[in-house]
Design a protein around this motif. Structure first.
Motif, PDB file in Angstrom:
ATOM      1  N   MET A  70      70.012 -38.651 -28.059  1.00  0.00           N
ATOM      2  CA  MET A  70      70.770 -39.828 -28.484  1.00  0.00           C
ATOM      3  C   MET A  70      70.960 -40.000 -29.955  1.00  0.00           C
ATOM      4  O   MET A  70      72.019 -40.441 -30.721  1.00  0.00           O
ATOM      5  CB  MET A  70      70.259 -40.889 -28.087  1.00  0.00           C
ATOM      6  CG  MET A  70      70.184 -41.518 -26.659  1.00  0.00           C
ATOM      7  SD  MET A  70      69.603 -43.188 -26.145  1.00  0.00           S
ATOM      8  CE  MET A  70      67.678 -42.810 -26.371  1.00  0.00           C
ATOM      9  N   ARG A  71      69.823 -39.589 -30.829  1.00  0.00           N
ATOM     10  CA  ARG A  71      70.237 -39.402 -32.208  1.00  0.00           C
ATOM     11  C   ARG A  71      71.082 -38.424 -32.652  1.00  0.00           C
ATOM     12  O   ARG A  71      71.897 -38.486 -33.675  1.00  0.00           O
ATOM     13  CB  ARG A  71      68.602 -39.258 -33.011  1.00  0.00           C
ATOM     14  CG  ARG A  71      67.540 -40.411 -32.614  1.00  0.00           C
ATOM     15  CD  ARG A  71      66.812 -40.302 -33.915  1.00  0.00           C
ATOM     16  NE  ARG A  71      65.917 -38.880 -33.542  1.00  0.00           N
ATOM     17  CZ  ARG A  71      64.736 -38.934 -32.771  1.00  0.00           C
ATOM     18  NH1 ARG A  71      64.418 -40.045 -32.356  1.00  0.00           N
ATOM     19  NH2 ARG A  71      64.185 -37.644 -32.839  1.00  0.00           N
ATOM     20  N   GLU A  72      71.220 -37.157 -32.037  1.00  0.00           N
ATOM     21  CA  GLU A  72      72.116 -36.130 -32.499  1.00  0.00           C
ATOM     22  C   GLU A  72      73.323 -36.437 -31.771  1.00  0.00           C
ATOM     23  O   GLU A  72      74.241 -35.288 -32.257  1.00  0.00           O
ATOM     24  CB  GLU A  72      71.376 -34.861 -31.971  1.00  0.00           C
ATOM     25  CG  GLU A  72      70.034 -34.475 -32.557  1.00  0.00           C
ATOM     26  CD  GLU A  72      69.142 -33.348 -31.812  1.00  0.00           C
ATOM     27  OE1 GLU A  72      70.038 -32.547 -31.127  1.00  0.00           O
ATOM     28  OE2 GLU A  72      68.225 -33.095 -32.228  1.00  0.00           O
ATOM     29  N   GLY A  73      73.655 -37.310 -30.953  1.00  0.00           N
ATOM     30  CA  GLY A  73      75.065 -37.343 -30.444  1.00  0.00           C
ATOM     31  C   GLY A  73      76.145 -37.324 -31.509  1.00  0.00           C
ATOM     32  O   GLY A  73      77.334 -36.829 -31.213  1.00  0.00           O
ATOM     33  N   LYS A  74      76.082 -38.226 -32.497  1.00  0.00           N
ATOM     34  CA  LYS A  74      76.877 -38.304 -33.459  1.00  0.00           C
ATOM     35  C   LYS A  74      77.201 -37.141 -34.388  1.00  0.00           C
ATOM     36  O   LYS A  74      78.043 -37.283 -35.097  1.00  0.00           O
ATOM     37  CB  LYS A  74      76.560 -39.547 -34.280  1.00  0.00           C
ATOM     38  CG  LYS A  74      76.810 -40.690 -33.395  1.00  0.00           C
ATOM     39  CD  LYS A  74      76.573 -42.154 -34.339  1.00  0.00           C
ATOM     40  CE  LYS A  74      76.618 -43.081 -33.338  1.00  0.00           C
ATOM     41  NZ  LYS A  74      76.692 -44.512 -34.344  1.00  0.00           N
ATOM     42  N   ILE A  75      76.501 -36.257 -34.479  1.00  0.00           N
ATOM     43  CA  ILE A  75      76.310 -35.224 -35.546  1.00  0.00           C
ATOM     44  C   ILE A  75      76.662 -33.720 -34.752  1.00  0.00           C
ATOM     45  O   ILE A  75      77.061 -32.810 -35.480  1.00  0.00           O
ATOM     46  CB  ILE A  75      75.124 -35.182 -36.448  1.00  0.00           C
ATOM     47  CG1 ILE A  75      74.093 -34.868 -35.755  1.00  0.00           C
ATOM     48  CG2 ILE A  75      75.156 -36.221 -37.248  1.00  0.00           C
ATOM     49  CD1 ILE A  75      72.660 -34.848 -36.482  1.00  0.00           C
ATOM     50  N   MET A  76      76.417 -33.530 -33.495  1.00  0.00           N
ATOM     51  CA  MET A  76      76.639 -32.441 -33.094  1.00  0.00           C
ATOM     52  C   MET A  76      78.057 -32.168 -32.748  1.00  0.00           C
ATOM     53  O   MET A  76      78.787 -33.126 -32.567  1.00  0.00           O
ATOM     54  CB  MET A  76      75.706 -32.066 -31.694  1.00  0.00           C
ATOM     55  CG  MET A  76      76.078 -32.955 -30.397  1.00  0.00           C
ATOM     56  SD  MET A  76      75.361 -32.704 -28.866  1.00  0.00           S
ATOM     57  CE  MET A  76      73.715 -32.926 -29.617  1.00  0.00           C
ATOM     58  N   HIS A  77      78.412 -30.966 -32.490  1.00  0.00           N
ATOM     59  CA  HIS A  77      79.867 -30.604 -32.036  1.00  0.00           C
ATOM     60  C   HIS A  77      80.245 -31.303 -30.827  1.00  0.00           C
ATOM     61  O   HIS A  77      79.358 -31.610 -29.761  1.00  0.00           O
ATOM     62  CB  HIS A  77      79.839 -28.878 -32.050  1.00  0.00           C
ATOM     63  CG  HIS A  77      79.954 -28.345 -33.292  1.00  0.00           C
ATOM     64  ND1 HIS A  77      80.913 -28.607 -34.365  1.00  0.00           N
ATOM     65  CD2 HIS A  77      78.947 -27.584 -33.837  1.00  0.00           C
ATOM     66  CE1 HIS A  77      80.660 -27.922 -35.194  1.00  0.00           C
ATOM     67  NE2 HIS A  77      79.500 -27.173 -35.171  1.00  0.00           N
ATOM     68  N   TYR A  78      81.476 -31.405 -30.809  1.00  0.00           N
ATOM     69  CA  TYR A  78      82.157 -32.269 -29.626  1.00  0.00           C
ATOM     70  C   TYR A  78      82.038 -31.674 -28.435  1.00  0.00           C
ATOM     71  O   TYR A  78      81.617 -32.299 -27.217  1.00  0.00           O
ATOM     72  CB  TYR A  78      83.366 -32.657 -29.920  1.00  0.00           C
ATOM     73  CG  TYR A  78      84.066 -33.943 -29.024  1.00  0.00           C
ATOM     74  CD1 TYR A  78      83.379 -35.120 -29.190  1.00  0.00           C
ATOM     75  CD2 TYR A  78      85.154 -33.826 -28.284  1.00  0.00           C
ATOM     76  CE1 TYR A  78      84.129 -36.323 -28.426  1.00  0.00           C
ATOM     77  CE2 TYR A  78      85.631 -34.775 -27.264  1.00  0.00           C
ATOM     78  CZ  TYR A  78      85.030 -36.065 -27.766  1.00  0.00           C
ATOM     79  OH  TYR A  78      85.415 -37.017 -26.810  1.00  0.00           O
TER      80      TYR A  78
END
Length: 741
Positions: free
Chosen positions: A205-213
């Motif tokens: 959930m924390r990494e969802g906004k910064i990982m590749h789409y």
């Protein structure tokens, strides 16, 4: 100073022409990097100095030590690391490096041969040490190879969590796909109970906004396929993040997102995401390059998609027809069915692909094609015949339940494959114990509905094998299954004594009359009652009398007298609207005084399909007194028109002629206005119910004539009169074999 700087800048420009393109690794947050190709927007000075920093001799590097420090410092502040390795295609000579002999870059003691020995691929010990200490990122493929279960992946995460968390979910889904269903269910329980699973979900959930789409979309698909409930915080959070970043979606992401949405149930976030996907597809439909991506998107957008977008996707698919592979052609049927779009042109073209490559087609693909044709109301006799012939020629490699399942789909489509059905009859006759209860019921339904009879003596042996298989299971059959089996036998004019005796028991009849589907059961029992009365001998007529006592009696015309004497109720008007019409209503309609709005209602009333037939008969027979309309017969049979003729069918009698009633040479003719659905596909072979009705009308003394409504509608009045004249005055027998209409 300017004179000294000029040779240096000239040398830099000369060296910039020798540098090839290189790949630059741009460091994203948390170290998740992706290679980026740099083309025209690059700084040759920085590229040159970084190359010299790693590759030149100490004498040259000493000269640029101040410049390198400043450049390295600038690069570090920007957070970008360049690793440029280049090769020189030609030897650098001192004269090429400097145009000023007073300030050469290389000492006079250095010869041309020594310059050729310069190693531009020298790597320092610091770089080697850094590469040894740098951690190797763990990919989902490597995790799936090293781990044997879902818990092993979570153990690896708990020991050393690395970015991105999507690798762990993808590895677990890869492992889950290669194990059995029972083991997958057990592993899933262990996964939910693992102490590191909750921590992994938080990381996701924390990494969802910064990982590749695309990694985010792959993660959502893997999480849902692993069985994580859709209403959990993690799944809903990922859906919301995907909505916010949907503008990052490219063609590859469109395919992944469409696949993920197929396995999600409708909810607010899913509905919003699907709406966003439609807008995105509408904008990018002409930019899609891969046929597989196009089909995945078409299958995902849903049945409630606007028709304009469906048409646009259809045009895109037609444009890409030349690039369709065999799998694309086979898959397009299910795609159009999922989108609920009946594109006849596209279906025709894909049918040709399937017919040309039918051999080796998997069973699941055949089932999908036939089911999609049923959903789309698409009937292609060549396609169906090709599939049936392929299964008939390779009959030995198919399981019996597979063949029966294909026949069920053919029956839904109204197509009768004689060769395949004969193959199944021969198989059942040779191996009577190869069928279970479900297969027996399905086979009886198909053969009775399509009115198929095997040529030769195998018909009786086939029906006997079915009866014997049911008799063995007689005390274990439910009442509904027993009724369905007997009903199928009746359509085929076959009456097994043991099954009928079991069915007409009072307890079984009461159970059928009190079930959830009472109306359907009553209809089948009345069909059985009519068959016992009209088809067989005195013994079966006695069974008919017994069954008639158990069935509820139909409504009687005298019930209206009691209805008149009953006091009125407020709901009588509603009941009057819902009441079916009665033949005597026409007499009351004639006696009723005319109303001004009657003409308007007559104009607005839609025409009845039989109105044209009545007009044709009136012109052909020169009067309406020579025929009657809507005749109701016993056993709930109804005929559209009745005509009285002599036995030679050359003269028509009037219904007002009383002498004709006592004439010995009079024959009653029943005209039935039938649609295409009473025949098998593109043939004159009647289906089971129509064949039974013709058989029973003949038993009542009628000669039956079938008028094809779909043919009569296309004709002018003169041609329609000639068409009906040939039907009435000809001596042709009713077609019972295959013939093209």
């Amino acid at each position: 100073m300017n004179n000294k700087a000029h040779p240096l800048l000239w040398n830099i420009r000369q060296l910039s022409t020798l540098l090839p393109r290189s790949r630059v690794l741009r460091m994203y947050p948390l170290g998740f990097c992706r290679p980026q190709v740099v083309h025209s927007k690059w700084n040759p000075r920085i590229r040159l100095l970084n190359g010299f920093n790693e590759g030149l001799q100490p004498s040259v590097r000493y000269l640029f030590r101040d410049i390198l420090k400043s450049v390295d410092g600038c690069i570090e502040t920007k957070g970008i690391s360049h690793a440029a390795v280049f090769k020189l295609d030609r030897v650098l000579y001192p004269r090429r490096l400097s145009s000023n002999s007073e300030h050469p870059l290389v000492s006079d003691g250095t010869s041309d041969h020594d310059l050729m020995k310069i190693n531009f691929h020298h790597t320092s010990s610091e770089d080697v040490l850094t590469k040894k200490m740098r951690p190797i990122p763990m990919t989902h493929k490597k995790l799936a190879q090293e781990c044997n279960s879902l818990s092993d992946v979570l153990d690896a995460f708990s020991k050393a969590p690395t970015f991105p968390s999507s690798s762990y979910f993808l590895a677990m889904w890869t492992i889950a796909k290669r194990i059995s269903e029972d083991k997958r269910r057990f592993e899933r329980q262990l996964m939910f109970g693992h102490p590191a699973f909750h921590q992994l979900c938080e990381h996701m959930m924390r990494e969802g906004k910064i990982m590749h789409y695309d990694s985010l979309l792959f993660s959502l698909n893997a999480i849902v396929k692993l069985g994580v409930p859709q209403n959990t915080l993690m799944v809903q959070t990922l859906l919301r993040i995907i909505q916010e970043r949907i503008n990052e979606c490219d063609e590859r992401c469109l395919s992944i997102l469409s696949t993920a949405l197929e396995s999600l149930k409708p909810c607010m976030n899913v509905t919003a995401l699907r709406a966003g996907l439609r807008i995105l597809v509408d904008q990018q439909v002409w930019k899609i390059k891969h046929v597989f991506t196009l089909q995945t998107v078409m299958k995902c957008i849903g049945k409630d998609t606007p028709l304009a977008l469906k048409k646009k996707l259809e045009m895109k698919a037609l444009k890409e027809l030349d690039r369709f592979s065999v799998l694309n052609g086979q898959h397009m049927f299910a795609v159009l069915a999922a989108m609920d779009h009946r594109s006849v042109v596209l279906l025709h073209e894909c049918s040709k692909v399937v017919i040309d490559n039918i051999h080796g087609c998997p069973f699941k693909v055949l089932i999908s094609i036939l089911q999609s044709c049923k959903d789309l109301r698409y009937q292609n006799e060549d396609l169906f015949k090709s599939i049936a012939d392929y299964v008939a020629t390779t009959f030995e490699i198919w399981k019996l339940k597979q063949v029966i399942f294909l026949l069920i789909l053919f029956e839904n489509l109204g197509f009768r494959p004689p060769e395949l059905m004969d193959k199944l009859v021969e198989k059942v006759v040779k191996e009577p114990g190869s069928l279970n209860m479900k297969n027996i019921a399905s086979a009886l339904h198909v053969y009775s509905s399509l009115n198929h009879f095997h040529k030769g003596h195998n018909r009786e042996r086939f029906l006997e094998a079915m009866v014997n298989a049911l008799t063995v299971r007689l005390h274990h059959i439910s009442s509904e299954n027993l009724l369905d089996a007997v009903y199928s036998f009746c359509l085929m004019n076959y009456f097994p004594l043991a099954l009928i005796n079991q069915l007409i028991r009072k307890s079984i009849i009461n159970e059928l009359l009190t079930s959830d589907d009472t109306e359907k059961n009553i209809h089948k029992l009345r069909v059985l009652n009519a068959c016992l009365k009209l088809d067989e001998n005195a013994y079966y007529k006695a069974m008919h009398m017994q069954l008639s006592q158990l069935l509820p009696s139909p409504s009687h015309p005298n019930d209206k007298v009691a209805e008149v004497l009953r006091p009125s109720h407020p709901n009588d008007k509603v009941a009057e609207v819902l009441r079916p019409p009665h033949p005597n209503d026409k007499v009351a309609e004639v006696l009723r005084p005319p109303h001004p709005n009657d003409k308007v209602a007559e104009v607005l009333r839609p025409p009845h399909p039989n109105d044209k037939v009545a007009e044709v008969l009136s012109n052909l027979l020169e009067g309406e007194e020579y025929f009657t309309r809507d005749v109701q017969l016993p056993h709930d049979y109804h005929i559209d028109f009745e005509i009285r003729m002599d036995n030679n069918r050359t003269q028509v009698f009037s219904f007002s002629d009383t002498d004709a009633d006592s004439a010995t040479n009079m024959q009653r003719v029943a005209l039935l206005c039938v649609p295409k659905s009473v025949y098998c596909l593109n043939s004159s072979h009647p289906r089971g119910l129509m064949a039974m009705k013709i058989r029973h009308l003949n038993a009542m003394g009628f000669h039956v004539i079938l008028i094809h409504i779909w043919e009569l509608r296309k004709l002018r009045m003169e041609d329609a009169i000639a068409f009906v004249r040939t039907k009435i005055y000809s001596n042709e027998a009713l077609p019972t074999t295959d013939a093209t209409v």
